[in-house]
Motif scaffolding. Structure first.
Motif, PDB file in Angstrom:
ATOM      1  N   ALA A  81     -23.027  28.218   4.211  1.00 34.02           N
ATOM      2  CA  ALA A  81     -23.614  29.457   4.711  1.00 34.02           C
ATOM      3  C   ALA A  81     -22.784  30.066   5.833  1.00 34.02           C
ATOM      4  O   ALA A  81     -22.704  31.286   5.967  1.00 34.02           O
ATOM      5  N   SER A  82     -22.151  29.207   6.643  1.00 36.44           N
ATOM      6  CA  SER A  82     -21.326  29.696   7.756  1.00 36.44           C
ATOM      7  C   SER A  82     -19.870  29.914   7.351  1.00 36.44           C
ATOM      8  O   SER A  82     -19.043  30.283   8.186  1.00 36.44           O
ATOM      9  N   LYS A  83     -19.534  29.654   6.069  1.00 40.97           N
ATOM     10  CA  LYS A  83     -18.176  29.822   5.533  1.00 40.97           C
ATOM     11  C   LYS A  83     -17.150  28.998   6.317  1.00 40.97           C
ATOM     12  O   LYS A  83     -16.010  29.440   6.508  1.00 40.97           O
ATOM     13  N   ASP A  84     -17.559  27.809   6.721  1.00 41.95           N
ATOM     14  CA  ASP A  84     -16.663  26.943   7.486  1.00 41.95           C
ATOM     15  C   ASP A  84     -15.837  26.098   6.518  1.00 41.95           C
ATOM     16  O   ASP A  84     -15.852  24.861   6.561  1.00 41.95           O
ATOM     17  N   PHE A  85     -15.093  26.765   5.641  1.00 43.25           N
ATOM     18  CA  PHE A  85     -14.382  26.076   4.572  1.00 43.25           C
ATOM     19  C   PHE A  85     -13.238  25.203   5.088  1.00 43.25           C
ATOM     20  O   PHE A  85     -12.964  24.141   4.538  1.00 43.25           O
ATOM     21  N   GLY A  86     -12.557  25.659   6.121  1.00 43.96           N
ATOM     22  CA  GLY A  86     -11.434  24.890   6.657  1.00 43.96           C
ATOM     23  C   GLY A  86     -11.877  23.531   7.159  1.00 43.96           C
ATOM     24  O   GLY A  86     -11.227  22.511   6.894  1.00 43.96           O
ATOM     25  N   TRP A  87     -12.995  23.509   7.875  1.00 42.89           N
ATOM     26  CA  TRP A  87     -13.530  22.251   8.386  1.00 42.89           C
ATOM     27  C   TRP A  87     -13.979  21.350   7.251  1.00 42.89           C
ATOM     28  O   TRP A  87     -13.724  20.137   7.255  1.00 42.89           O
ATOM     29  N   MET A  88     -14.646  21.920   6.250  1.00 39.41           N
ATOM     30  CA  MET A  88     -15.091  21.137   5.105  1.00 39.41           C
ATOM     31  C   MET A  88     -13.901  20.528   4.372  1.00 39.41           C
ATOM     32  O   MET A  88     -13.948  19.364   3.951  1.00 39.41           O
ATOM     33  N   LEU A  89     -12.850  21.309   4.218  1.00 42.02           N
ATOM     34  CA  LEU A  89     -11.664  20.805   3.526  1.00 42.02           C
ATOM     35  C   LEU A  89     -10.986  19.706   4.337  1.00 42.02           C
ATOM     36  O   LEU A  89     -10.549  18.693   3.773  1.00 42.02           O
ATOM     37  N   PHE A  90     -10.900  19.893   5.651  1.00 41.58           N
ATOM     38  CA  PHE A  90     -10.303  18.863   6.510  1.00 41.58           C
ATOM     39  C   PHE A  90     -11.077  17.552   6.401  1.00 41.58           C
ATOM     40  O   PHE A  90     -10.485  16.470   6.244  1.00 41.58           O
ATOM     41  N   LEU A  91     -12.400  17.641   6.477  1.00 38.37           N
ATOM     42  CA  LEU A  91     -13.216  16.423   6.348  1.00 38.37           C
ATOM     43  C   LEU A  91     -13.049  15.801   4.969  1.00 38.37           C
ATOM     44  O   LEU A  91     -12.954  14.576   4.835  1.00 38.37           O
ATOM     45  N   GLY A  92     -13.025  16.641   3.937  1.00 36.16           N
ATOM     46  CA  GLY A  92     -12.891  16.120   2.585  1.00 36.16           C
ATOM     47  C   GLY A  92     -11.584  15.380   2.371  1.00 36.16           C
ATOM     48  O   GLY A  92     -11.566  14.277   1.815  1.00 36.16           O
ATOM     49  N   VAL A  93     -10.479  15.971   2.833  1.00 37.02           N
ATOM     50  CA  VAL A  93      -9.166  15.351   2.640  1.00 37.02           C
ATOM     51  C   VAL A  93      -9.025  14.091   3.474  1.00 37.02           C
ATOM     52  O   VAL A  93      -8.540  13.054   2.992  1.00 37.02           O
ATOM     53  N   SER A  94      -9.447  14.138   4.735  1.00 32.08           N
ATOM     54  CA  SER A  94      -9.275  12.982   5.620  1.00 32.08           C
ATOM     55  C   SER A  94     -10.138  11.802   5.190  1.00 32.08           C
ATOM     56  O   SER A  94      -9.673  10.650   5.162  1.00 32.08           O
TER      57      SER A  94
END
Length: 305
Positions: free
Chosen positions: A230-243
């Motif tokens: 909802a907040s479009k925080d895609f960069g953070w989600m991707l960082f967490l996903g990859v790490s």
């Protein structure tokens, strides 16, 4: 196609129709697993894939029919450049996030196959099927955040965000314990639904606590996921996903049993929620900035008095 239809139906605030369709497809999937894998066909992994395919096709067809009845089924046409740009803005990051999550399951299955016996691989499949089924109950919580939070984020309404997040997370916590307990019960006491092999049943029963934690953590993670989307925080989600995926792969290389394999999934999900909460508390991301702004305004008002 199924996911697109689901999102459109939920956007109309009709949660009952998709729930009925998803529940029917899930029941068909479980029944198909039994018919194709246990008796009478006994096709093994191919049977499980066939059951999933049939259930997915049915649910997609029913959702398309529901859209047609609501006169929401769009006509097929070439999209405009603006529409393509808007789609790519979301599709690119979300595709990468989805890929990291799917790869986690792929590497878990590879680790299960390295255990060296067919029974462990079959028990792994049973447990992941149970987890996948009960994860469906968490989707409404994600949709709840995605429908209510964007307006609050746009207005930078920190008080509204905190109140909404508190309510949704409370619902998520209760649902995680309830649904996780149900998943535990199926894995612990009803593995015979999926297989007649005593060795496979015993392995699935031994992994029942892991099934509970996987489902419970996943329900909470899906709830938080809705807020991040909802907040479009895609960069953070991707960082967490990859790490977390990189950490999961490293641990999976040393996993020697099913519970160790499932523990890597529990770790990934367990990290997600607290990491997002810490980020918001630090004033990062759209949600964190809105909440921090409200707190600053409150402190300034108190000092002015």
């Amino acid at each position: 196609a199924q996911a697109c239809c689901l999102q459109i139906l939920l956007a109309t605030r009709d949660a009952l129709t998709p729930l009925k369709i998803v529940a029917a497809a899930a029941v068909l999937n479980v029944a198909g697993d039994y018919a194709f894998c246990v008796r009478p066909l006994r096709w093994g992994c191919a049977g499980a894939a066939a059951a999933t395919s049939v259930a997915t096709l049915l649910s997609s067809a029913l959702m398309v029919r529901a859209l047609r009845r609501k006169e929401l089924l769009p006509t097929i046409r070439v999209p405009t450049r603006a529409e393509v740009g808007s789609l790519v803005e979301f599709m690119g990051p979300l595709m990468m996030i989805t890929i990291t999550r799917l790869l986690g399951f792929v590497y878990m299955q590879r680790a299960a196959s390295r255990l060296g016996d067919v029974q462990s691989l079959a028990a792994f499949q049973i447990c992941t099927n149970v987890v996948s089924f009960f994860l469906l109950f968490g989707e409404p919580l994600s949709q709840l955040s995605q429908t209510q939070l964007p307006a609050l984020v746009d207005r930078e309404d920190g008080e509204g965000l905190v109140a909404n997040l508190r309510s949704v997370l409370t619902l998520g916590l209760g649902a995680s314990l309830l649904v996780g307990g149900m998943a535990f019960g199926v894995a612990r006491y009803l593995p015979g639904i999926f297989t007649a092999d005593p060795a496979v049943r015993a392995l699935a029963q031994a992994a029942a606590p892991s099934v509970f934690f996987m489902v419970a953590n996943a329900i909470l993670a899906v709830t938080v996921d809705g807020a991040m989307l909802a907040s479009k925080d895609f960069g953070w989600m991707l960082f967490l996903g990859v790490s977390t995926f990189a950490a999961q792969v490293g641990v999976l290389s040393r996993a020697t049993n099913l519970n160790a394999i499932f523990a890597t999934f529990i770790f990934r999900l367990g990290v997600y929620g607290p990491a997002c909460a810490i980020r918001a508390a630090m004033g990062r991301g759209a949600i964190g900035r809105a909440i921090a702004k409200t707190w600053r305004e409150k402190r300034a008002a108190l000092k002015g008095e």
